[in-house]
Scaffold this active site. Structure first.
Site, PDB file in Angstrom:
ATOM      1  CD1 TRP A   1      -1.919  -2.336   1.821  1.00 35.53           C
ATOM      2  CD2 TRP A   1      -2.890  -1.419   0.027  1.00 35.53           C
ATOM      3  NE1 TRP A   1      -2.862  -3.222   1.355  1.00 35.53           N
ATOM      4  CE2 TRP A   1      -3.467  -2.698   0.261  1.00 35.53           C
ATOM      5  CE3 TRP A   1      -3.333  -0.659  -1.051  1.00 35.53           C
ATOM      6  CZ2 TRP A   1      -4.478  -3.218  -0.549  1.00 35.53           C
ATOM      7  CZ3 TRP A   1      -4.338  -1.184  -1.858  1.00 35.53           C
ATOM      8  CH2 TRP A   1      -4.902  -2.436  -1.609  1.00 35.53           C
TER       9      TRP A   1
ATOM     10  CG  ASP B   1      -3.228   4.103   4.242  1.00 35.27           C
ATOM     11  OD1 ASP B   1      -4.244   3.958   4.944  1.00 35.27           O
ATOM     12  OD2 ASP B   1      -2.982   3.419   3.232  1.00 35.27           O
TER      13      ASP B   1
ATOM     14  CE  LYS C   1      -8.241  -2.910   5.168  1.00 32.42           C
ATOM     15  NZ  LYS C   1      -7.887  -4.067   4.365  1.00 32.42           N
TER      16      LYS C   1
END
Length: 365
Positions: A106, A176, A200
């Site tokens: 990511w 992030d 999540k």
């Protein structure tokens, strides 16, 4: 009466488990929300009833995460993936560069998107070690005049997590936190901007949370399309366009549940208990199970491991599926196994997985 169902042991990496009490409340309120005769999905986002839901979710997040006075909380769309572009569009200033700490897939994606916007560089990377660890602070290499330093706080695919965050001084720190937001207390004041997809730890997919330090609006570019400007969303309280109203309602209910669990501090204690169950099974297995992450970089949220052969892994995953475990396959890019133990995954599910792992080892050693 609510229908009683057998719940799976859900270890999906995202969208992931939601708290059962939250799902049950949503079920109760689905057709008639607070006596309105409508579902929350049918409410106008300009109505007083929805505005109450919206603002309560913001207030709860500020309270639970101890967000400093003046910071803005936004509910956006497009996932963290859109933030990969919005961040550099707004804050990567002409004539300056931005540093990215590379800790997994990511951060690579965020770096690639920023590279389309302006000058970026790798401030540190553990790619040559197959992302088995988080870089040490003294490995971070950046000048003090860069636009910002970007990190990914937790790496779902490789199972690593920052246990502490660097003090970057006048350099804005942007993170992030999609896969570990609210899993433990964080000093939000260290960050200029935090963003996270909700799917999540915060709720269903479709909502992106942004926590923004107020001075960053002064740095933000103003020559962007309207929907890509943070200042527009701040000015309109995330209501410039129709927001994902049901997702925000669910996010608010998840935050109420977190509060009932003792807040983020209570959640952290439970998360450490859950992760220890599975990590202890790995560590006691005499290399039958092999953890991917180095111990001081292990994630509380994503526990990654392999077995001694591909055949044994396939057997483990097949038998685990029959036993009611969902989502234990590792990411397609790295293989192996992964147990995602997000906030809403109950302790009992982790105990069941620990017991299954021990029994599987006994039967296959």
């Amino acid at each position: 009466m609510l229908k009683q169902v057998q719940r799976a042991y859900n270890f999906n990496a995202g969208p992931s488990a939601l708290p059962l009490p939250v799902l049950q409340k949503a079920q109760e309120e689905l057709v008639d929300f607070r006596g309105s005769g409508m579902s929350v999905m049918e409410l106008s986002h300009r109505s007083a009833l929805y505005e109450e839901v919206h603002n309560e979710a913001i207030r709860l997040l500020k309270e639970l995460y101890k967000i400093p006075e003046g910071y803005h909380v936004l509910f956006l769309q497009g996932g963290a993936s859109l933030q990969f572009s919005m961040v550099p569009m707004n804050f990567l200033q002409a004539g300056k560069s931005a540093g990215y700490v590379m800790t997994g897939a990511w951060s690579e994606k965020a770096f690639a998107e920023a590279k389309l916007i302006g000058e970026v560089f790798e401030a540190a990377s553990t790619k040559q070690e197959n992302y088995k660890r988080i870089p040490q602070f003294d490995e971070l290499n950046y000048d003090k005049d860069i636009s910002y330093l970007h990190i990914t706080s937790n790496n779902t695919i490789f199972g690593t997590q920052w246990s502490q965050f660097p003090d970057t001084g006048d350099v804005p720190l942007i993170a992030d936190m999609s896969s570990d937001i609210l899993c433990k207390p964080v000093d939000v004041e260290k960050f200029a901007l935090i963003y996270a997809g909700a799917q999540k730890n915060l709720g269903p997919s479709g909502v992106t949370v942004v926590i923004l330090r107020p001075d960053m609006l002064e740095r933000a570019a103003k020559n962007l399309p309207t929907m890509l400007r943070y200042d527009i969303h701040v000015k309109n309280n995330s209501l410039y366009n129709t927001p994902p109203t049901f997702g925000i309602y669910m996010l608010g209910e998840v935050l109420k549940w977190v509060k009932d669990q003792g807040g983020v501090e209570g959640i952290e204690q439970r998360n450490r208990e859950k992760a220890a169950l599975i990590y202890d099974a790995i560590d006691a297995s005499n290399d039958f199970y092999r953890g991917h992450a180095e111990k001081d970089s292990r994630s509380l949220m994503n526990i990654t491991f392999t077995l001694q052969s591909d055949e044994l892994e396939k057997k483990f995953l097949s038998e685990a599926k029959k036993a009611g475990f969902v989502g234990l396959n590792g990411h397609r890019s790295v293989g192996g196994c992964r147990a995602s133990t997000y906030n809403a995954v109950p302790v009992e599910a982790c105990q069941a997985l620990r017991d299954f792992m021990i029994q599987f080892q006994k039967e296959n050693s």
